[in-house]
Design a protein around this motif. Structure first.
Motif, short mmCIF file in Angstrom:
data_model
loop_
_atom_site.label_atom_id
_atom_site.label_comp_id
_atom_site.label_asym_id
_atom_site.label_seq_id
_atom_site.Cartn_x
_atom_site.Cartn_y
_atom_site.Cartn_z
N ILE A 1 0.87 -1.18 0.00
CA ILE A 1 0.00 0.00 0.00
C ILE A 1 0.91 1.24 0.00
CG2 ILE A 1 -1.84 1.24 1.22
CD1 ILE A 1 -2.49 -1.41 2.65
N VAL A 2 0.64 2.16 -0.91
CA VAL A 2 1.52 3.32 -1.07
C VAL A 2 0.75 4.60 -0.76
CG1 VAL A 2 2.94 4.63 -2.70
CG2 VAL A 2 2.87 2.12 -2.83
N ILE A 3 1.24 5.34 0.22
CA ILE A 3 0.66 6.64 0.59
C ILE A 3 1.67 7.71 0.20
CG2 ILE A 3 -0.21 8.07 2.49
CD1 ILE A 3 -1.93 5.56 2.15
N ASP A 4 1.28 8.54 -0.73
CA ASP A 4 2.18 9.56 -1.27
C ASP A 4 1.82 10.92 -0.68
OD1 ASP A 4 3.88 11.11 -2.72
OD2 ASP A 4 3.22 10.41 -4.69
N VAL A 5 2.63 11.38 0.26
CA VAL A 5 2.35 12.66 0.92
C VAL A 5 2.88 13.84 0.10
CG1 VAL A 5 2.67 13.98 3.06
CG2 VAL A 5 2.46 11.50 3.17
N GLY A 6 3.85 13.58 -0.74
CA GLY A 6 4.55 14.65 -1.45
C GLY A 6 3.65 15.50 -2.33
N ILE A 7 3.94 16.79 -2.35
CA ILE A 7 3.27 17.70 -3.29
C ILE A 7 4.39 18.52 -3.94
CG2 ILE A 7 1.65 19.61 -3.56
CD1 ILE A 7 0.24 18.74 -1.04
N ASN A 8 4.64 18.27 -5.20
CA ASN A 8 5.72 18.95 -5.90
C ASN A 8 5.20 19.55 -7.19
OD1 ASN A 8 7.97 17.62 -4.18
ND2 ASN A 8 6.87 15.85 -5.00
N ARG A 9 5.50 20.82 -7.41
CA ARG A 9 5.09 21.44 -8.68
C ARG A 9 6.26 21.33 -9.66
NH1 ARG A 9 0.92 23.83 -10.57
NH2 ARG A 9 -0.23 23.98 -8.61
N VAL A 10 5.98 20.74 -10.81
CA VAL A 10 7.05 20.52 -11.80
C VAL A 10 6.59 21.03 -13.17
CG1 VAL A 10 7.96 18.47 -10.61
CG2 VAL A 10 6.21 18.18 -12.38
N PRO A 11 7.54 21.34 -14.05
CA PRO A 11 7.17 21.78 -15.40
C PRO A 11 6.36 20.70 -16.12
CG PRO A 11 9.52 22.10 -15.00
CD PRO A 11 9.00 21.30 -13.85
N ASP A 12 5.42 21.14 -16.96
CA ASP A 12 4.58 20.18 -17.69
C ASP A 12 4.53 20.60 -19.17
OD1 ASP A 12 2.80 18.19 -18.37
OD2 ASP A 12 1.04 19.29 -17.66
N PRO A 13 5.65 20.38 -19.87
CA PRO A 13 5.72 20.86 -21.25
C PRO A 13 4.61 20.28 -22.14
CG PRO A 13 7.69 19.57 -20.65
CD PRO A 13 6.86 19.71 -19.43
N ALA A 14 4.12 19.08 -21.80
CA ALA A 14 3.06 18.45 -22.62
C ALA A 14 1.79 19.31 -22.63
CB ALA A 14 2.75 17.06 -22.07
N GLY B 1 1.83 22.59 -22.52
CA GLY B 1 2.12 23.90 -23.11
C GLY B 1 3.31 24.55 -22.43
N GLU B 2 3.89 25.52 -23.12
CA GLU B 2 5.09 26.15 -22.60
C GLU B 2 4.80 26.92 -21.29
OE1 GLU B 2 7.54 27.95 -25.57
OE2 GLU B 2 8.43 29.24 -24.02
N GLY B 3 5.65 26.73 -20.32
CA GLY B 3 5.49 27.43 -19.05
C GLY B 3 4.45 26.80 -18.14
N LYS B 4 3.79 25.74 -18.60
CA LYS B 4 2.76 25.11 -17.76
C LYS B 4 3.43 24.21 -16.71
CE LYS B 4 -0.95 26.48 -19.97
NZ LYS B 4 -1.84 27.48 -19.41
N THR B 5 2.73 24.04 -15.60
CA THR B 5 3.24 23.17 -14.54
C THR B 5 2.15 22.20 -14.10
OG1 THR B 5 2.56 24.71 -12.81
CG2 THR B 5 4.82 24.92 -13.63
N LYS B 6 2.55 21.20 -13.35
CA LYS B 6 1.57 20.26 -12.77
C LYS B 6 2.08 19.80 -11.41
CE LYS B 6 3.59 16.19 -14.94
NZ LYS B 6 3.45 14.97 -15.69
N LEU B 7 1.17 19.20 -10.64
CA LEU B 7 1.57 18.67 -9.34
C LEU B 7 1.87 17.19 -9.46
CD1 LEU B 7 -1.06 20.27 -6.90
CD2 LEU B 7 1.32 20.99 -7.29
N VAL B 8 2.96 16.77 -8.87
CA VAL B 8 3.25 15.34 -8.77
C VAL B 8 3.64 15.02 -7.33
CG1 VAL B 8 4.01 15.11 -11.19
CG2 VAL B 8 5.71 15.55 -9.38
N GLY B 9 3.56 13.75 -6.99
CA GLY B 9 3.94 13.34 -5.64
C GLY B 9 5.41 12.96 -5.56
N ASP B 10 5.76 12.29 -4.48
CA ASP B 10 7.12 11.78 -4.30
C ASP B 10 7.27 10.39 -4.90
OD1 ASP B 10 7.74 14.08 -2.93
OD2 ASP B 10 7.55 13.19 -0.93
#
Ligand code: NDP
Length: 297
Positions: free
Chosen positions: A226-239, A241-250
């Motif tokens: 069972i995986v609990i991902d607490v991480g909240i990281n904002r990373v670039p999301d070129p897919a 569009g340019e300059g767009k970002t998205k949230l990903v976990g750890d």
């Protein structure tokens, strides 16, 4: 194996409804709402968004929201004086000082100044000690919410091997204490730990709280864990569009979901539970002060 998602949005909404029902009951018994004071110092945009969301959900749950917004240059002594005032105010049941604080203010000093019974973040050393000794108290919201998510899919955690990645005071350490109290065998890993993948592969439960985007890979996960991902990281999301970002976990979600039995998504996993647990903690604090056993937990 393809993991089932643990839907934090739905579980948090259910908890908020439960808090709202009990908050109404509390008000009918005591003639006034339980009150949550939130103190924001400065204008950090992320903190402002978070505090706005807290205030909205506090009100929606039928708790009274008390806000104090102070300028970034506020002196430590002035913040401590406000905390003292809130400690003494009988209509305030919970006090939350939003972190981070500006550099001229010592956060540890402020946390220690909050009355332990109003410390809805559960960061006061007295509450840290209560958690460590299993003597009640207020538990930090993010680990508490993470444990609740875990228990929706595995109510009995006794004897399971758990690894907590990260040892911060607000997530990693209290998470490890909660899992220990559930009779898990707990490993706490951090930046000096050797061979994290091997440590993780032993675990039935992986809680990732390192603040490193997608650090935990699929081949670190034991089949069926069972995986609990607490991480909240904002990373670039070129897919997108340019300059767009998205949230990903750890955790590298797709890879880990291919191995795990259950996994929390980011966003929509642990995040929504944090505020729901804050509301629950406020009601619990109000109930404890009046000698009323809160049935929230
Ligand atoms: P901290 O930065 O305070 O702690 C991070 C921990 O991770 C530290 O113990 C650190 O080790 C460890 N760590 C860092 N890099 C590595 C690495 N490469 N390998 C192993 N361990 C590592 O973070 P927080 O605990 O405050 O937050 C962790 C994550 O959780 C963040 O992504 C944050 O945004 C998120 N978060 C989410 C919340 C929510 O509501 N969902 C609430 C709070 C946080 P060391 O001690 O050795 O430096």
């Amino acid at each position: 194996m393809t993991a089932q998602w643990i839907d934090g949005k739905v579980i948090a909404a259910t908890l908020r409804e439960k808090v709202a029902r009990q908050a109404a009951h509390y008000k009918s018994m005591h003639g006034q709402q339980a009150g949550l004071a939130v103190v924001l110092v400065g204008n950090d945009p992320a903190s402002q968004v978070y505090v706005r969301s807290k205030i909205k959900m506090t009100t929606e749950a039928g708790l009274r929201s008390i806000e104090h917004v102070l300028p970034a240059e506020t002196a430590e002594a002035d913040l401590l004086a406000l905390v003292e005032k809130l400690n003494a105010d009988p209509t305030v049941d919970g006090i939350l000082v939003q972190l981070p604080l500006p550099p001229q203010i010592n956060a540890d000093k402020v946390i220690a100044a909050i009355h332990p019974d109003k410390d809805v973040d559960g960061f006061h050393p007295v509450n840290v000690g209560r958690l460590a000794t299993g003597t009640g108290g207020l538990v930090p919201c993010t680990p508490l919410g993470s444990l609740m998510l875990l228990k929706t899919v595995q109510p009995d955690l006794s004897g399971l091997e758990a690894i907590v990645l990260g040892r911060s005071n607000i997530v990693g350490k209290p998470m490890a204490q909660l899992l220990l109290a559930e009779s898990c065998t707990v490993t706490v890993a951090h930046s000096r730990s050797r061979d994290l993948p091997a440590l993780c592969r032993r675990a039935d439960i992986v809680v990732a709280a390192v603040g490193r985007p997608e650090m935990v890979r699929g081949d670190w996960i034991k089949a069926g864990a069972i995986v609990i991902d607490v991480g909240i990281n904002r990373v670039p999301d070129p897919a997108s569009g340019e300059g767009k970002t998205k949230l990903v976990g750890d955790v590298a979600f797709a890879e880990a979901a291919a191995k795990a039995s259950f996994i929390t998504p980011v966003p929509g996993g642990v995040g929504p539970m944090t505020i729901a647990c804050l509301l629950a903690n406020c009601l619990k604090a109000a109930a404890m002060r009046r000698g009323w056993e809160s049935p929230v937990f």
